[in-house]
Each structure stands twice: as C-alpha cells, then as structure tokens.
Design a protein around this motif. Structure first.
Motif, short mmCIF file in Angstrom:
data_model
loop_
_atom_site.label_atom_id
_atom_site.label_comp_id
_atom_site.label_asym_id
_atom_site.label_seq_id
_atom_site.Cartn_x
_atom_site.Cartn_y
_atom_site.Cartn_z
N LEU A 93 26.39 28.68 37.80
CA LEU A 93 25.89 29.80 37.00
C LEU A 93 24.38 29.74 36.84
N LEU A 94 23.89 28.62 36.35
CA LEU A 94 22.47 28.50 36.03
C LEU A 94 21.60 28.29 37.27
N GLY A 95 22.17 27.68 38.31
CA GLY A 95 21.43 27.53 39.56
C GLY A 95 21.01 28.87 40.13
N ALA A 96 21.89 29.86 40.00
CA ALA A 96 21.59 31.21 40.49
C ALA A 96 20.48 31.87 39.66
N LEU A 97 20.21 31.34 38.47
CA LEU A 97 19.17 31.89 37.60
C LEU A 97 17.88 31.06 37.64
N GLY A 98 17.85 30.05 38.51
CA GLY A 98 16.64 29.25 38.68
C GLY A 98 16.57 27.99 37.84
N PHE A 99 17.65 27.65 37.13
CA PHE A 99 17.66 26.44 36.31
C PHE A 99 18.37 25.31 37.05
N ARG A 100 18.15 24.09 36.60
CA ARG A 100 18.74 22.92 37.24
C ARG A 100 19.02 21.85 36.20
N ARG A 101 19.74 20.83 36.63
CA ARG A 101 19.94 19.67 35.76
C ARG A 101 18.61 18.97 35.56
N VAL A 102 18.26 18.74 34.30
CA VAL A 102 17.00 18.05 34.01
C VAL A 102 17.25 16.66 33.45
N PHE A 103 18.51 16.37 33.11
CA PHE A 103 18.94 15.01 32.80
C PHE A 103 20.46 14.99 32.80
N GLU A 104 21.00 13.80 32.95
CA GLU A 104 22.44 13.62 32.80
C GLU A 104 22.74 12.15 32.57
N ASP A 105 23.79 11.90 31.83
CA ASP A 105 24.33 10.57 31.66
C ASP A 105 25.84 10.71 31.55
N SER A 106 26.52 9.68 31.14
CA SER A 106 27.98 9.72 31.12
C SER A 106 28.56 10.64 30.05
N SER A 107 27.73 11.10 29.11
CA SER A 107 28.26 11.93 28.03
C SER A 107 27.55 13.27 27.87
N ALA A 108 26.58 13.57 28.74
CA ALA A 108 25.84 14.82 28.58
C ALA A 108 25.16 15.24 29.87
N ILE A 109 24.96 16.53 30.01
CA ILE A 109 24.16 17.11 31.10
C ILE A 109 23.22 18.12 30.46
N GLY A 110 21.94 18.02 30.78
CA GLY A 110 20.96 18.97 30.28
C GLY A 110 20.44 19.85 31.39
N TYR A 111 20.25 21.14 31.07
CA TYR A 111 19.73 22.12 32.04
C TYR A 111 18.42 22.68 31.54
N GLY A 112 17.54 22.95 32.46
CA GLY A 112 16.25 23.54 32.13
C GLY A 112 15.41 23.70 33.37
N LEU A 113 14.10 23.57 33.18
CA LEU A 113 13.15 23.73 34.28
C LEU A 113 12.30 22.47 34.49
N VAL A 114 12.18 21.65 33.43
CA VAL A 114 11.32 20.48 33.47
C VAL A 114 12.15 19.24 33.17
N ASP A 115 12.01 18.21 34.00
CA ASP A 115 12.77 16.97 33.80
C ASP A 115 12.65 16.48 32.36
N GLY A 116 13.80 16.14 31.79
CA GLY A 116 13.84 15.59 30.44
C GLY A 116 13.76 16.61 29.32
N LYS A 117 13.58 17.88 29.64
CA LYS A 117 13.44 18.91 28.60
C LYS A 117 14.54 19.96 28.78
N ASP A 118 15.66 19.71 28.12
CA ASP A 118 16.79 20.62 28.27
C ASP A 118 16.67 21.84 27.37
N LEU A 119 17.16 22.95 27.89
CA LEU A 119 17.30 24.18 27.12
C LEU A 119 18.76 24.39 26.74
N LEU A 120 19.65 23.89 27.60
CA LEU A 120 21.09 23.89 27.34
C LEU A 120 21.60 22.49 27.60
N CYS A 121 22.37 21.97 26.66
CA CYS A 121 22.94 20.63 26.82
C CYS A 121 24.45 20.71 26.68
#
Length: 123
Positions: A22-50
């Motif tokens: 969904l978000l890849g089609a809108l230009g967003f990507r994973r900016v972090f992930e671990d075993s309990s969370a994935i963050g999406y945004g535009l800048v590494d480490g700065k999630d807009l959606l978690c």
C-alpha cells in the motif's frame, strides 16, 4: 498536527506485507523494523506510521479510519490493487466520491487486522 500514528497488529509479517504494498505505491518505505515493530516513512529512523505487534490488537470501533494522501489517481489505483493482492479486503473500489467533493477520488480497504484504510486525492 500528528507526529506519527501507531497501529496494533496481531501478525507483523502479514501487516508488513500489506503496508509495504500500500505505502510503497505512495512513495513510502520501511524506515526501521525489529521483531515487534515496523516503521514507515521517508527518512531512516523517522516513522510516520508504526505497526506494533500486540497479541490483543484490535481495530478501533466504527467511525475510525486512516486516510493516506496520494499524489494522483494512478497512486490511488495502484496502492489499492497492490494491497488487495497481499491480503487486503475491498471496502470501496477506486472512484470519485462526489458526496465528499467534486474532485474527491478515493479507494477504501480493510487491512489484515481489520483497520479501515483510505487512499485519497482531492484536487
């Protein structure tokens, strides 16, 4: 107004696949992930959606949804199709919604955890 939004999910892998599409089609990507969370945004480490793994995750009650802005009609259509292909459910195919305004073009989905999602452009 908002810094970020977090959604509880029961299956992080399935949710990640849905939001990657969904978000890849809108230009967003994973900016972090671990075993309990994935963050999406535009800048590494700065999630807009978690997405946060929670055993007791449940979508909010009726009336709540998350609307993602698209840059154009093609992004609405592409994000909708990609999300359906990886487990999303249709909740309103892409199209004009004149009751919201003459240029309001949106698609509605339900993610694998039951969250109501909209992708919209209104120009």
């Amino acid at each position: 107004m908002l810094h970020h939004l977090s959604l509880g999910v029961k299956d992080l892998a399935a949710a990640g696949e849905f939001y990657d599409a969904l978000l890849g089609a809108l230009g967003f990507r994973r900016v972090f992930e671990d075993s309990s969370a994935i963050g999406y945004g535009l800048v590494d480490g700065k999630d807009l959606l978690c997405l946060k793994l929670r055993a007791d995750a449940a979508p909010p009650r009726a009336g709540f949804h998350v609307a993602f802005a698209a840059a154009n009609v093609a992004e609405v259509q592409t994000s909708y199709q990609r999300a359906l292909a990886v487990g999303g459910s249709d909740n309103g195919a892409p199209g004009l919604r004149p009751h919201y305004g003459p240029h309001y073009y949106a698609a509605f989905l339900i993610d694998p955890d039951g969250h109501h999602i909209e992708v919209v452009i209104n120009k």
